[in-house]
Write an enzyme that holds these catalytic residues in place. Structure first.
Site, PDB file in Angstrom:
ATOM      1  N   ASP A 206       0.851  -1.297   0.088  1.00 60.15           N
ATOM      2  CA  ASP A 206       0.138   0.008  -0.223  1.00 60.15           C
ATOM      3  C   ASP A 206       0.715   1.245   0.162  1.00 60.15           C
ATOM      4  O   ASP A 206       0.188   2.453  -0.147  1.00 60.15           O
ATOM      5  CB  ASP A 206      -1.017  -0.179   1.201  1.00 60.15           C
ATOM      6  CG  ASP A 206      -2.050   1.188   1.169  1.00 60.15           C
ATOM      7  OD1 ASP A 206      -2.429   1.557   0.020  1.00 60.15           O
ATOM      8  OD2 ASP A 206      -2.094   1.742   2.225  1.00 60.15           O
ATOM      9  N   SER A 230      -6.387   6.185  -0.267  1.00 65.43           N
ATOM     10  CA  SER A 230      -6.848   5.084  -0.864  1.00 65.43           C
ATOM     11  C   SER A 230      -8.319   4.565  -0.978  1.00 65.43           C
ATOM     12  O   SER A 230      -8.840   4.981   0.267  1.00 65.43           O
ATOM     13  CB  SER A 230      -6.179   3.812  -0.342  1.00 65.43           C
ATOM     14  OG  SER A 230      -4.648   4.328  -0.473  1.00 65.43           O
ATOM     15  N   GLN A 280      -4.751  -0.543  -7.344  1.00 66.36           N
ATOM     16  CA  GLN A 280      -5.389   0.391  -6.456  1.00 66.36           C
ATOM     17  C   GLN A 280      -5.921   1.665  -7.255  1.00 66.36           C
ATOM     18  O   GLN A 280      -5.367   1.980  -8.049  1.00 66.36           O
ATOM     19  CB  GLN A 280      -4.392   0.761  -5.467  1.00 66.36           C
ATOM     20  CG  GLN A 280      -5.106   1.608  -4.410  1.00 66.36           C
ATOM     21  CD  GLN A 280      -3.954   2.243  -3.281  1.00 66.36           C
ATOM     22  OE1 GLN A 280      -3.373   2.998  -3.439  1.00 66.36           O
ATOM     23  NE2 GLN A 280      -3.848   1.435  -2.221  1.00 66.36           N
TER      24      GLN A 280
END
Length: 293
Positions: A206, A230, A280
Site C-alpha cells: 500500500d 486510498s 489500487q
C-alpha cells in the site's frame, strides 16, 4: 530486531476474541488516519486463521472510512465458501460500530499448473541507491520551510526500508511520467512463516501506489491543495517470496480522472521472479490550498 518491525509483527498477531472474531491495534505512521496497508494486512491475518491447507491467492478490499488510530479494530470473518479447491472469506474491519474496510480473500489448495511471467525491469541494484531516510535530508534542504507535520511524517521510523530507483522529491514535486520503481524490504529477518510473509507483503504493497498517479500532475501526498486517500486495494499472490530480502516494486498509473487515480504494480524478487500483482484506485481531489476538511 528493529523496534518498528517488532511492533508491526505484534500488530499482525491479532487477539482472538471468539470464533471468526479478532482484534488488532494501530500505530501512527504520520498520516491523518490508520495506514490502509495495516488494515489490509490485519484483515488477511484474520482470514488465514480460519483456513487450513490452503494459501491466499488474492484479496480485494474497499476502504470505507478513515480508521481511528486510538481505537482497536475488530475483524469479523465470514466463511462464505469452502469448496474442493478454493475457499473464500469476507472480512469486515469494524471501529465504533461501523465498518472501515470490507475485504474478500480467496484461498487455493496448492497444485501444479502452466507457468509464465513477465520479466523484471532492468534497474540498478538496491545497494547502489540511497534510501528514503538518506534522501529526505536533501528534500528538507530544498524547501525553505516545511510544515512540522510533514517533517514528523517523513522522520517517523517505519518497519520497511525503501530505496527508489528514480528519486523524486515529494516536497518539491515536478511533472514526470506516471511510473516509478522502488526496492523495499523489512528492516530485519523475520520468521520462516509463509503466511506472515504474505501479510507483510500486503502491508507494504500500500506504500507509494497513489503517489505514482500524482507524478504527471506535479503533486504529492504533501501538496497543500490535495486530498489524497486510498479507495480500494487488490493483491494477487503468484509465488512465494520473502519480505526480508530485497523486492522490486514496479508501479505505473494508466489513468486519472474525476478526482480518482488508478495505479497498478508488480512485485519481483531480486532474482527476477514475479511474486505478486497489485491494483489500487485512490482519491486525488484538488481543493483550495489549506482547505483540507
Amino acid at each position: 530486531m528493529n523496534p518498528c518491525l517488532k511492533d508491526l509483527l505484534d500488530q499482525l498477531d491479532l487477539e482472538t476474541l471468539e470464533v471468526n472474531l479478532f482484534r488488532g491495534v494501530s500505530r501512527d505512521l504520520g498520516g491523518r488516519s490508520v495506514f490502509g496497508g495495516q488494515v489490509v494486512g490485519q484483515a488477511l491475518v484474520a482470514a488465514t486463521r480460519t483456513v487450513e491447507g490452503r494459501i491466499p491467492h488474492s484479496l480485494h478490499a474497499y476502504f470505507l472510512l478513515p480508521g481511528d488510530m486510538e481505537a482497536p479494530i475488530v475483524y469479523e470473518v465470514d466463511r462464505i465458501r469452502d469448496g474442493k479447491s478454493f475457499s473464500a472469506r469476507r472480512i469486515q474491519a469494524i471501529q465504533h460500530g461501523r465498518p472501515i474496510l470490507s475485504m474478500i480473500a480467496s484461498f487455493h489448495v496448492p497444485e501444479p499448473g502452466l507457468e509464465h511471467a513477465v520479466p523484471m525491469p532492468d534497474v540498478p541494484p538496491p545497494e547502489s541507491l540511497k534510501s528514503i531516510s538518506e534522501l529526505k535530508r536533501d528534500w528538507f534542504d530544498s524547501v525553505p520551510e516545511v510544515h512540522p507535520r510533514i517533517v514528523e511524517s517523513l522522520d517517523r521510523p517505519v518497519a520497511v526500508e525503501f530505496r527508489p530507483v528514480y528519486p523524486w522529491n515529494p516536497l518539491k514535486p515536478v511533472r514526470t511520467e506516471p511510473r516509478q520503481a522502488i526496492w523495499f524490504k523489512v528492516t530485519d529477518p523475520v520468521p520462516d512463516d509463509a503466511n506472515l510473509h504474505r501479510c507483510l507483503l500486503a502491508y507494504a504493497s500500500d506504500f507509494n501506489l497513489i503517489g505514482t498517479a500524482l507524478r504527471p500532475h506535479d503533486r504529492s501526498w504533501f501538496s497543500p491543495d490535495m486530498i489524497v486517500a486510498s479507495l480500494d486495494h487488490a493483491v494477487w499472490f503468484h509465488r512465494e517470496g520473502r519480505v526480508d530480502d530485497w523486492l522490486l516494486y514496479a508501479m505505473e498509473s494508466p489513468s486519472s480522472q474525476a478526482a480518482r487515480g488508478m495505479t497498478r504494480g508488480q512485485i519481483f524478487s531480486r532474482d527476477g521472479t514475479l511474486l505478486a500483482s497489485v491494483a489500487q484506485e485512490g482519491l486525488m481531489r484538488q481543493v483550495p490550498e489549506g482547505d483540507k476538511r
